[in-house]
Design a protein around this motif. Structure first.
Motif, mmCIF file in Angstrom:
data_model
loop_
_atom_site.group_PDB
_atom_site.id
_atom_site.type_symbol
_atom_site.label_atom_id
_atom_site.label_comp_id
_atom_site.label_asym_id
_atom_site.label_seq_id
_atom_site.Cartn_x
_atom_site.Cartn_y
_atom_site.Cartn_z
ATOM 1 N N SER A 398 0.837 -1.201 0.000
ATOM 2 C CA SER A 398 0.000 0.000 0.000
ATOM 3 C C SER A 398 0.873 1.252 0.000
ATOM 4 C CB SER A 398 -0.904 0.023 1.233
ATOM 5 O OG SER A 398 -1.766 -1.086 1.213
ATOM 6 N N GLU A 399 1.987 1.184 0.757
ATOM 7 C CA GLU A 399 2.913 2.331 0.763
ATOM 8 C C GLU A 399 3.463 2.554 -0.641
ATOM 9 O OE1 GLU A 399 6.077 1.490 3.465
ATOM 10 O OE2 GLU A 399 4.834 1.841 5.235
ATOM 11 N N ALA A 400 3.835 1.453 -1.298
ATOM 12 C CA ALA A 400 4.417 1.569 -2.647
ATOM 13 C C ALA A 400 3.400 2.205 -3.596
ATOM 14 C CB ALA A 400 4.855 0.188 -3.156
ATOM 15 N N ILE A 401 2.155 1.829 -3.446
ATOM 16 C CA ILE A 401 1.105 2.341 -4.333
ATOM 17 C C ILE A 401 0.849 3.820 -4.080
ATOM 18 C CG2 ILE A 401 -1.457 2.153 -4.525
ATOM 19 C CD1 ILE A 401 0.602 0.364 -6.239
ATOM 20 N N LYS A 402 0.822 4.156 -2.793
ATOM 21 C CA LYS A 402 0.605 5.557 -2.428
ATOM 22 C C LYS A 402 1.757 6.410 -2.986
ATOM 23 C CE LYS A 402 0.473 8.025 1.819
ATOM 24 N NZ LYS A 402 0.517 7.943 3.264
ATOM 25 N N MET A 403 2.972 5.922 -2.844
ATOM 26 C CA MET A 403 4.134 6.686 -3.314
ATOM 27 C C MET A 403 4.136 6.849 -4.831
ATOM 28 S SD MET A 403 6.869 5.013 -0.738
ATOM 29 C CE MET A 403 8.276 5.251 -1.764
ATOM 30 N N SER A 404 3.625 5.836 -5.532
ATOM 31 C CA SER A 404 3.637 5.921 -7.001
ATOM 32 C C SER A 404 2.523 6.827 -7.514
ATOM 33 C CB SER A 404 3.478 4.523 -7.600
ATOM 34 O OG SER A 404 2.139 4.111 -7.409
ATOM 35 N N GLY A 405 1.554 7.128 -6.668
ATOM 36 C CA GLY A 405 0.484 8.062 -7.051
ATOM 37 C C GLY A 405 -0.710 7.427 -7.744
ATOM 38 N N VAL A 406 -0.698 6.098 -7.913
ATOM 39 C CA VAL A 406 -1.815 5.473 -8.635
ATOM 40 C C VAL A 406 -2.935 5.003 -7.707
ATOM 41 C CG1 VAL A 406 -0.369 4.765 -10.569
ATOM 42 C CG2 VAL A 406 -0.793 3.160 -8.698
ATOM 43 N N GLY A 407 -2.724 5.168 -6.403
ATOM 44 C CA GLY A 407 -3.767 4.711 -5.494
ATOM 45 C C GLY A 407 -3.719 5.428 -4.165
ATOM 46 N N ILE A 408 -4.775 5.215 -3.374
ATOM 47 C CA ILE A 408 -4.775 5.717 -2.000
ATOM 48 C C ILE A 408 -4.883 4.521 -1.063
ATOM 49 C CG2 ILE A 408 -5.679 8.020 -2.497
ATOM 50 C CD1 ILE A 408 -8.477 6.998 -1.759
ATOM 51 N N MET A 434 -12.939 7.509 -6.365
ATOM 52 C CA MET A 434 -13.612 7.613 -7.667
ATOM 53 C C MET A 434 -13.632 9.055 -8.195
ATOM 54 S SD MET A 434 -14.413 4.541 -8.596
ATOM 55 C CE MET A 434 -15.769 4.384 -9.754
ATOM 56 N N SER A 435 -13.544 10.033 -7.285
ATOM 57 C CA SER A 435 -13.664 11.416 -7.759
ATOM 58 C C SER A 435 -12.311 12.114 -7.882
ATOM 59 C CB SER A 435 -14.578 12.206 -6.811
ATOM 60 O OG SER A 435 -13.983 12.197 -5.524
ATOM 61 N N ASP A 436 -11.224 11.401 -7.560
ATOM 62 C CA ASP A 436 -9.907 12.047 -7.574
ATOM 63 C C ASP A 436 -9.313 12.026 -8.985
ATOM 64 O OD1 ASP A 436 -7.230 12.723 -7.310
ATOM 65 O OD2 ASP A 436 -7.028 11.767 -5.351
ATOM 66 N N GLU A 437 -9.340 13.175 -9.620
ATOM 67 C CA GLU A 437 -8.889 13.264 -11.013
ATOM 68 C C GLU A 437 -7.376 13.010 -11.125
ATOM 69 O OE1 GLU A 437 -10.661 13.060 -13.596
ATOM 70 O OE2 GLU A 437 -9.034 13.453 -15.027
ATOM 71 N N SER A 438 -6.615 13.458 -10.105
ATOM 72 C CA SER A 438 -5.160 13.282 -10.208
ATOM 73 C C SER A 438 -4.793 11.788 -10.164
ATOM 74 C CB SER A 438 -4.440 14.047 -9.105
ATOM 75 O OG SER A 438 -4.790 13.506 -7.863
ATOM 76 N N LEU A 439 -5.556 11.013 -9.414
ATOM 77 C CA LEU A 439 -5.314 9.558 -9.377
ATOM 78 C C LEU A 439 -5.533 8.949 -10.756
ATOM 79 C CD1 LEU A 439 -7.132 7.838 -6.360
ATOM 80 C CD2 LEU A 439 -4.696 8.045 -6.769
ATOM 81 N N ARG A 440 -6.624 9.391 -11.352
ATOM 82 C CA ARG A 440 -7.005 8.872 -12.679
ATOM 83 C C ARG A 440 -5.913 9.178 -13.714
ATOM 84 N NH1 ARG A 440 -11.371 6.810 -12.743
ATOM 85 N NH2 ARG A 440 -11.957 7.921 -10.864
ATOM 86 N N VAL A 441 -5.411 10.425 -13.654
ATOM 87 C CA VAL A 441 -4.364 10.826 -14.610
ATOM 88 C C VAL A 441 -3.103 9.989 -14.377
ATOM 89 C CG1 VAL A 441 -2.819 12.750 -15.231
ATOM 90 C CG2 VAL A 441 -5.274 13.169 -14.873
#
Ligand code: BUP
Length: 473
Positions: A398-408, A434-441
């Motif tokens: 989860s830390e790796a995902i958060k750091m990469s910016g593709v997830g929370i 679902m509403s976080d545009e920066s995640l989507r990008v």
């Protein structure tokens, strides 16, 4: 003269999270002209594993040889009754590994390399002089987790006064050299921190020390996803003397993984339902193949999904191993709640074709336990992730995902196996994802990078070709 055949043997371990990446890796080598021997520990723990092995072998009838590896059961008086059956299988395979050398030396073509599961390191290292070929592991988690695994023995050895179990020498956080952010104690897999030395900790320590004895580590990761960790590992910052760590990912689903006949019913029904939903409007929820969802959590999850306002495909595992008798979902949820769930989404308890779901245009978010295969599959499809770690390495992933910016990561939820999260909280976090545009990008950018890594001339191809050349020499 005809070119020598490159012949690679693969030894998987228990559970889909360990078998899937093994077979995907084997398929990559097959695609590059290698001959493959698949060593299959028998019996398997789950039906899903047996089905996948059969499907893999029958998809490559001329290039794959299946070798059955009959396991020697552990002495039942030494095994605790509530032990995780997948973990028990790791131990049983380790305990039976001495049977491998004669099996492998009787193969008709000599082996160029053996690639085996991370859970077997010390056992295979102990027989590697009898194997007469280079040995590699495939690591089933993130490069961040591999760094921790590699560093933990250094940490132990640096404090001669420390007891042999990590709970004594892991402080508030572990600063792995080469990493900008430390690993907090709360993210460390719980089994490491249990008081007293247990067999899991002994195994981890032994394996950590033996990493330097391998010829290489293949890991389902890639530069854009985990550049810092891969660089730290390969530049000798984490531990000196580590073998090359090959970021060969993301490992992608293959044809042979199509679910078997018995499950096609629910899969086609899910896909038909998804076809009717608007693009990016559905949340896919699955907490992995080894997590039995706690009954106390199921109703709250249902309430959260209903409240979030998005459509959903929810896979609920009601039993740890699919061979066991299971209850009906309706008995767990009650008919009224089940009715409401069915109005808004789809809920199943069967094993599904996860890649097909993640790849459907209607899916706009993934609530995941943080299993590394699931994460890399979502990355491949550019689907934003909300992680809800359940056990093991999942806070670290989860830390790796958060750091990469593709997830929370829903950090305040703690471990899913320890705390019940209320429906309203679940709905809130899903809406946030679902509403976080920066995640989507970011997820879209990572998808492009993933496809480049797996495309012509990408990192995956470069690594495979390099290894094959080395083995031919
Ligand atoms: Br559940 C489920 N369909 O219904 P992870 C899982 N999978 O295809 P795990 C399905 O199993 P660990 C289902 O795509 C992934 O490849 C999924 O691996 C597939 O988690 C694999 O995500 C699951 O790594 O293992 O199995 O909980 O404990 O190793 O994290």
């Amino acid at each position: 003269a005809s070119e020598a055949v490159v012949h690679v043997a693969f030894l998987p371990s228990a559970g889909m999270g360990h078998l899937n990446p093994c077979l995907r890796l084997a398929a990559l080598f097959l695609g590059n002209g290698c001959k493959v021997t698949l060593i299959t520990p028998k019996p398997t723990v789950s039906i899903a594993e047996s089905n996948l092995i059969s499907s893999f072998c029958s998809s490559f009838p001329h290039q794959v040889t299946q070798v059955h590896f009959n396991l020697i059961p552990l002495d039942p008086t030494t095994v605790s009754t509530n032990i995780d059956p997948f973990y028990l299988q790791f131990q049983t395979i380790r305990h039976s590994v001495h049977l491998l050398p004669p099996i492998l030396s009787s193969l008709s073509t000599p082996l160029s390399a053996l690639i085996y599961n991370v859970s077997l390191i010390s056992a295979v290292v102990s027989i590697s002089d009898k194997l007469l070929c280079p040995t590699y592991i495939y690591f089933t988690s993130s490069a961040r987790m591999l760094s921790f695994n590699a560093y933990v023995a250094v940490l132990a050895d640096s404090d001669p006064a420390a007891q042999p179990h990590p709970s004594t020498f892991i402080g508030d956080a572990v600063r792995v050299p080469g990493f900008t952010s430390p690993i907090p104690r709360s993210s460390v897999p719980v089994a490491f921190l249990l008081e007293g030395s247990n067999s899991f900790q002994r195994m981890i320590m032994e394996d950590s020390r033996n990493l330097t004895k391998l010829d290489g580590v293949l890991i389902n990761s890639f530069e854009e996803l985990e550049g810092e960790a891969l660089a730290a590992l390969n530049e000798g910052k984490v531990v000196r003397g580590l073998p090359p760590v090959y970021g060969i990912g993301p490992l992608m689903a293959c044809e042979f993984e199509n679910v078997d006949e018995g499950q096609k019913g629910s899969m086609s029904w899910i896909l038909e339902w998804l076809d009717e939903q608007a693009e990016g409007s559905v949340v896919y929820v699955s907490l992995g193949s080894r997590t039995e969802t706690r009954r106390e959590q199921i109703k709250d999850t249902a309430l959260g999904l209903i409240e979030c306002g998005y459509g959903f495909v929810w896979v609920v595992k009601l039993k740890r191993v699919d061979r066991e008798e299971g209850e009906d979902l309706e008995d767990v949820l009650g008919s009224e709640l089940m009715g409401k769930v069915r109005e808004k989404g789809v809920v199943v308890k069967e094993y599904v074709d996860q890649m097909k779901i993640l790849g459907h245009p209607a899916v706009g978010g993934f609530v995941s336990h943080g299993g590394w295969n699931s994460i890399t599959e979502a990355v491949w499809e550019g689907v934003p992730i909300l992680t809800w770690p359940q056990y093991g390495d999942q806070k670290m992933t989860s830390e790796a995902i958060k750091m990469s910016g593709v997830g929370i990561w829903a950090e305040e939820w703690g471990w899913g196996t320890q705390k019940v999260v209320e429906g309203t909280e679940i709905a809130k976090k899903i809406k946030q994802m679902m509403s976080d545009e920066s995640l989507r990008v970011k997820a879209r950018e990572m998808k492009d990078a993933a496809r480049k890594a797996c495309g012509v001339g990408g990192s995956c191809e470069v690594i495979i070709k390099r290894l094959i050349e080395e083995w031919k020499r």
